[in-house]
Scaffold this motif. Structure first.
Motif, PDB file in Angstrom:
ATOM      1  N   LEU A  39       0.861  -1.156   0.005  1.00  0.00           N
ATOM      2  CA  LEU A  39      -0.086  -0.169  -0.098  1.00  0.00           C
ATOM      3  C   LEU A  39       0.623   1.413   0.035  1.00  0.00           C
ATOM      4  CD1 LEU A  39      -2.909  -1.012   2.417  1.00  0.00           C
ATOM      5  CD2 LEU A  39      -3.079  -1.065  -0.080  1.00  0.00           C
ATOM      6  N   TYR A  40       1.791   1.194   0.621  1.00  0.00           N
ATOM      7  CA  TYR A  40       2.669   2.480   0.774  1.00  0.00           C
ATOM      8  C   TYR A  40       3.474   2.590  -0.396  1.00  0.00           C
ATOM      9  CZ  TYR A  40       2.043   4.191   5.546  1.00  0.00           C
ATOM     10  OH  TYR A  40       1.373   4.733   6.584  1.00  0.00           O
ATOM     11  N   ASP A  41       3.999   1.563  -1.218  1.00  0.00           N
ATOM     12  CA  ASP A  41       4.526   1.622  -2.373  1.00  0.00           C
ATOM     13  C   ASP A  41       3.608   2.218  -3.391  1.00  0.00           C
ATOM     14  OD1 ASP A  41       6.916   0.507  -1.567  1.00  0.00           O
ATOM     15  OD2 ASP A  41       6.483  -1.521  -2.174  1.00  0.00           O
ATOM     16  N   ALA A  42       2.251   1.863  -3.387  1.00  0.00           N
ATOM     17  CA  ALA A  42       1.368   2.538  -4.054  1.00  0.00           C
ATOM     18  C   ALA A  42       1.486   3.799  -4.121  1.00  0.00           C
ATOM     19  CB  ALA A  42       0.135   1.609  -4.087  1.00  0.00           C
ATOM     20  N   VAL A  43       1.472   4.315  -2.975  1.00  0.00           N
ATOM     21  CA  VAL A  43       1.343   5.635  -2.523  1.00  0.00           C
ATOM     22  C   VAL A  43       2.566   6.481  -2.889  1.00  0.00           C
ATOM     23  CG1 VAL A  43       1.113   7.401  -0.508  1.00  0.00           C
ATOM     24  CG2 VAL A  43      -0.297   5.401  -0.527  1.00  0.00           C
ATOM     25  N   ASP A  44       3.691   5.880  -2.869  1.00  0.00           N
ATOM     26  CA  ASP A  44       5.028   6.448  -3.381  1.00  0.00           C
ATOM     27  C   ASP A  44       4.721   6.624  -5.033  1.00  0.00           C
ATOM     28  OD1 ASP A  44       5.958   6.494  -0.838  1.00  0.00           O
ATOM     29  OD2 ASP A  44       7.290   4.641  -1.155  1.00  0.00           O
ATOM     30  N   ARG A  45       4.485   5.494  -5.599  1.00  0.00           N
ATOM     31  CA  ARG A  45       4.255   5.375  -7.058  1.00  0.00           C
ATOM     32  C   ARG A  45       3.195   6.857  -7.342  1.00  0.00           C
ATOM     33  NH1 ARG A  45       4.238  -0.004  -6.434  1.00  0.00           N
ATOM     34  NH2 ARG A  45       2.128   0.018  -6.841  1.00  0.00           N
ATOM     35  N   ALA A  46       2.081   6.890  -6.749  1.00  0.00           N
ATOM     36  CA  ALA A  46       1.150   7.809  -6.993  1.00  0.00           C
ATOM     37  C   ALA A  46       1.744   9.326  -6.818  1.00  0.00           C
ATOM     38  CB  ALA A  46       0.031   7.822  -6.119  1.00  0.00           C
ATOM     39  N   VAL A  47       2.508   9.579  -5.970  1.00  0.00           N
ATOM     40  CA  VAL A  47       2.958  11.036  -5.645  1.00  0.00           C
ATOM     41  C   VAL A  47       4.089  11.193  -6.777  1.00  0.00           C
ATOM     42  CG1 VAL A  47       2.342  11.235  -3.393  1.00  0.00           C
ATOM     43  CG2 VAL A  47       4.296  10.349  -3.769  1.00  0.00           C
ATOM     44  N   GLN A  48       4.892  10.209  -6.998  1.00  0.00           N
ATOM     45  CA  GLN A  48       6.065  10.455  -7.697  1.00  0.00           C
ATOM     46  C   GLN A  48       5.526  10.286  -9.178  1.00  0.00           C
ATOM     47  OE1 GLN A  48       9.161   7.600  -7.465  1.00  0.00           O
ATOM     48  NE2 GLN A  48       9.127   7.234  -5.320  1.00  0.00           N
ATOM     49  N   SER A  49       4.312   9.731  -9.807  1.00  0.00           N
ATOM     50  CA  SER A  49       3.768   9.900 -10.631  1.00  0.00           C
ATOM     51  C   SER A  49       3.258  11.203 -11.143  1.00  0.00           C
ATOM     52  CB  SER A  49       2.825   8.726 -11.144  1.00  0.00           C
ATOM     53  OG  SER A  49       2.238   8.847 -12.312  1.00  0.00           O
ATOM     54  N   GLN A  50       2.480  11.738 -10.091  1.00  0.00           N
ATOM     55  CA  GLN A  50       1.980  13.245 -10.196  1.00  0.00           C
ATOM     56  C   GLN A  50       3.149  14.163 -10.481  1.00  0.00           C
ATOM     57  OE1 GLN A  50       0.338  14.692  -6.622  1.00  0.00           O
ATOM     58  NE2 GLN A  50      -1.104  15.914  -7.690  1.00  0.00           N
ATOM     59  N   ALA A  51       4.124  13.803  -9.815  1.00  0.00           N
ATOM     60  CA  ALA A  51       5.389  14.894  -9.905  1.00  0.00           C
ATOM     61  C   ALA A  51       5.827  14.763 -11.470  1.00  0.00           C
ATOM     62  CB  ALA A  51       6.431  14.559  -9.042  1.00  0.00           C
ATOM     63  N   GLU A  52       6.031  13.467 -11.931  1.00  0.00           N
ATOM     64  CA  GLU A  52       6.289  13.419 -13.401  1.00  0.00           C
ATOM     65  C   GLU A  52       5.535  13.999 -14.159  1.00  0.00           C
ATOM     66  OE1 GLU A  52       6.861   9.198 -13.713  1.00  0.00           O
ATOM     67  OE2 GLU A  52       8.696   9.027 -12.333  1.00  0.00           O
ATOM     68  N   GLU A  53       4.100  13.914 -13.921  1.00  0.00           N
ATOM     69  CA  GLU A  53       3.299  14.642 -14.877  1.00  0.00           C
ATOM     70  C   GLU A  53       3.467  16.003 -15.126  1.00  0.00           C
ATOM     71  OE1 GLU A  53       1.292  13.037 -17.222  1.00  0.00           O
ATOM     72  OE2 GLU A  53       1.825  11.118 -16.883  1.00  0.00           O
ATOM     73  N   ALA A  54       3.714  16.438 -13.843  1.00  0.00           N
ATOM     74  CA  ALA A  54       3.584  18.151 -13.714  1.00  0.00           C
ATOM     75  C   ALA A  54       5.000  18.451 -14.304  1.00  0.00           C
ATOM     76  CB  ALA A  54       3.867  18.456 -12.174  1.00  0.00           C
ATOM     77  N   LEU A  55       6.325  17.728 -14.144  1.00  0.00           N
ATOM     78  CA  LEU A  55       7.294  17.951 -14.924  1.00  0.00           C
ATOM     79  C   LEU A  55       7.407  17.872 -16.276  1.00  0.00           C
ATOM     80  CD1 LEU A  55       9.949  16.682 -12.406  1.00  0.00           C
ATOM     81  CD2 LEU A  55       9.168  19.040 -12.573  1.00  0.00           C
ATOM     82  N   LYS A  56       6.702  17.081 -16.636  1.00  0.00           N
ATOM     83  CA  LYS A  56       6.528  16.941 -18.225  1.00  0.00           C
ATOM     84  C   LYS A  56       5.746  17.763 -18.977  1.00  0.00           C
ATOM     85  CE  LYS A  56       5.008  12.921 -21.480  1.00  0.00           C
ATOM     86  NZ  LYS A  56       4.519  11.596 -21.623  1.00  0.00           N
ATOM     87  N   HIS A  57       4.393  18.065 -18.450  1.00  0.00           N
ATOM     88  CA  HIS A  57       3.511  19.029 -18.916  1.00  0.00           C
ATOM     89  C   HIS A  57       3.559  20.401 -18.554  1.00  0.00           C
ATOM     90  CE1 HIS A  57       1.794  15.321 -20.964  1.00  0.00           C
ATOM     91  NE2 HIS A  57       1.653  14.766 -19.739  1.00  0.00           N
TER      92      HIS A  57
END
Length: 507
Positions: A39-57
């Motif tokens: 569950l915590y790995d899923a949260v880690d991936r979620a916040v990192q994915s959100q940051a990657e999307e923000a940096l990408k777009h």
């Protein structure tokens, strides 16, 4: 007070239950830890994915720190790519996945036109924060983690848990970019609630599953011990008369299989020793009969009146030798008969006999060997005819009546009774001194005498009862002894239970 020890079966059951309980607890702890990690790995991936999307777009204007205005050409309330301010039909039709975040229905926790809480799957994502490295953050949109901001400035990235302004636990990811630090965060409230629910469910399973495992372990232990119980029954069935039998091999070449192999080897050695002992007894008894017969003939001849009279001393000596030879002959005869009975070579010659006549002759033979006066022997038997071996039954009655007379004073009495049942039951009861309980179990062992010195004075050597038991067994019956010290003794002989030629009783 000596404490009783647990049996091997209960030790195995308790050990099995304890190991099952420890394994269950360890499994629950491991499952809980693994679920928490997932569950915590899923949260880690979620916040990192959100940051990657923000940096990408690119950063949406309303996410920037400070008082920067909104970008031109973007509608009121619309975010940059990947962070839409409103859902269009096309947005709702896009599949949820990496780089796509759903809005919740409520407004953001800080107001001021901030977009609602975002969701990545089941993880509640909070709006990102873009904080300049050198500048003042927007007071309306405070940092999700000041410590994370400082750590990202130094290390480039940081992942940590923080308490928000409302006291709720957040998972914050901070990453440094050109002149800024981007922070993305997710609320851990739902994750912690899910973990608590899973924990309660796992703990609720410990007791019923533990009891089920303990019960199953006890059943499996009994199944595993079944060969041992079979082995115990086979060992209990072993008797001195069937030492040729062997214990069943459980197989498997384990400790129990080795134990059975050792026990069977021991039984083989015991069988060989018993056979040698019986053969020696029979051979020695047979060889002793000839010299004893010669000695008896010589003493009898010298004691007869002749031309040269014997002195009183010579006559006493020869008489003592003659009586000793008689006892030796009786002993040798008993030993030979006992050896034949134990070897199974004692033959039974059944014929029809009168019960009263047989018992009367046996009583006379027993009384002739007793000094006078002696206790009277009373016959209380009905007229009956039975089929049995008269010589063997005569030998049994003579021995039993002789024993009763030796241990009963002249003022007492010996009574012989008979019950015309199938099998026939003979009882020989005396009013003698009785036998102590500790001696009853060993009566019938060859050469065993409760009072050895007194029995020797009375002429007994301890073979009478042993011989009687063997003869009765050969006749297919049983012999039991009941006695009370100071009251008397009763010997019960039941005939014909397993005799090939059945006992026939007729009145």
């Amino acid at each position: 007070m000596k404490r009783s020890k647990l049996s091997m079966t209960w030790r195995a059951r308790l050990l099995n239950g304890a190991l099952s309980g420890l394994a269950l607890i360890a499994l629950v702890a491991l499952a809980q830890s693994r679920i928490r990690t997932v569950l915590y790995d899923a949260v880690d991936r979620a916040v990192q994915s959100q940051a990657e999307e923000a940096l990408k777009h690119g950063y949406p204007p309303f996410m920037q720190g400070g008082r920067e205005g909104r970008s031109e050409g973007r509608g009121e309330g619309r975010g940059g790519p990947g962070f839409p301010g409103e859902h269009s039909d096309n947005d709702r039709s896009r599949p949820q996945g990496r780089g796509f975040f759903d809005f919740g229905r409520g407004r953001g926790p800080f107001g001021g036109g901030e977009p609602p809480i975002l969701r990545f799957g089941t993880t509640a994502l909070l709006p990102p924060r873009r904080i300049p490295l050198h500048g003042t953050p927007d007071p309306g949109r405070p940092l999700w983690s000041e410590a994370g901001f400082e750590a990202a400035k130094q290390l480039g990235k940081d992942m940590r848990e923080e308490r928000g302004s409302d006291g709720k636990l957040l998972h914050v990811f901070s990453i440094r970019t050109d002149g800024h630090v981007l922070q993305t965060a997710a609320s851990l409230e739902e994750t912690q609630a899910a973990l608590a629910e899973i924990q309660r469910a796992l703990y609720a399973l410990i007791l019923p599953v533990g009891l089920l495992m303990a019960l199953l372990g006890a059943v499996l232990t009994d199944i595993a011990f079944a060969p041992i119980r079979k082995l115990a029954r086979a060992a209990a069935a072993l008797q001195p008369t069937n030492l040729a039998a062997r214990l069943p091999q459980p197989g498997g070449r384990d400790t129990f299989d080795q134990l059975v192999t050792v026990l069977n080897a021991m039984l083989s050695r015991m069988e060989a020793a018993f056979v040698r002992q019986k053969r020696f007894t029979a051979d020695a008894s047979h060889e002793l009969r000839t010299p004893l017969a010669v000695i008896k003939a010589a003493t009898s001849f010298l004691l007869e009146p002749g031309d040269e009279p014997l002195t009183e001393r010579q006559r006493r000596t020869l008489s003592r030798a003659d009586r000793t030879v008689d006892r030796a002959n009786t002993l040798v005869s008993d030993l030979l008969l006992l050896a034949r009975s134990e070897n199974g070579s004692l033959t039974v010659q059944a014929e029809s006999v009168d019960l009263t006549e047989l018992l009367t002759e046996a009583v006379r033979a027993a009384e002739s060997g007793q000094p006078s006066p002696h206790a009277p022997v009373l016959l209380e038997v009905p007229d009956a005819t039975l089929t049995t071996d008269p010589k063997l039954l005569h030998r049994v009655v003579v021995n039993l009546v002789s024993n009763a007379l030796r241990h009963t004073s002249a003022e007492g009495k010996v009574t012989i009774g008979a019950a015309l049942t199938d099998p026939l039951v003979l009882t020989i009861t005396d009013t003698g001194e009785g036998i102590a309980p500790e001696h009853l179990e060993r009566l019938g062992e060859p050469f065993y005498r409760p009072d050895a010195s007194r029995a020797r004075e009375q002429g007994g050597v301890g073979l009478g009862l042993a011989l009687c038991k063997e003869i009765v067994n050969t006749l297919g019956g049983t012999l039991t002894i009941q006695s009370t010290v100071g009251v008397g003794t009763t010997v019960i002989v039941a005939l014909g239970q397993t005799m090939p030629t059945p006992v026939i009783i007729s009145s």
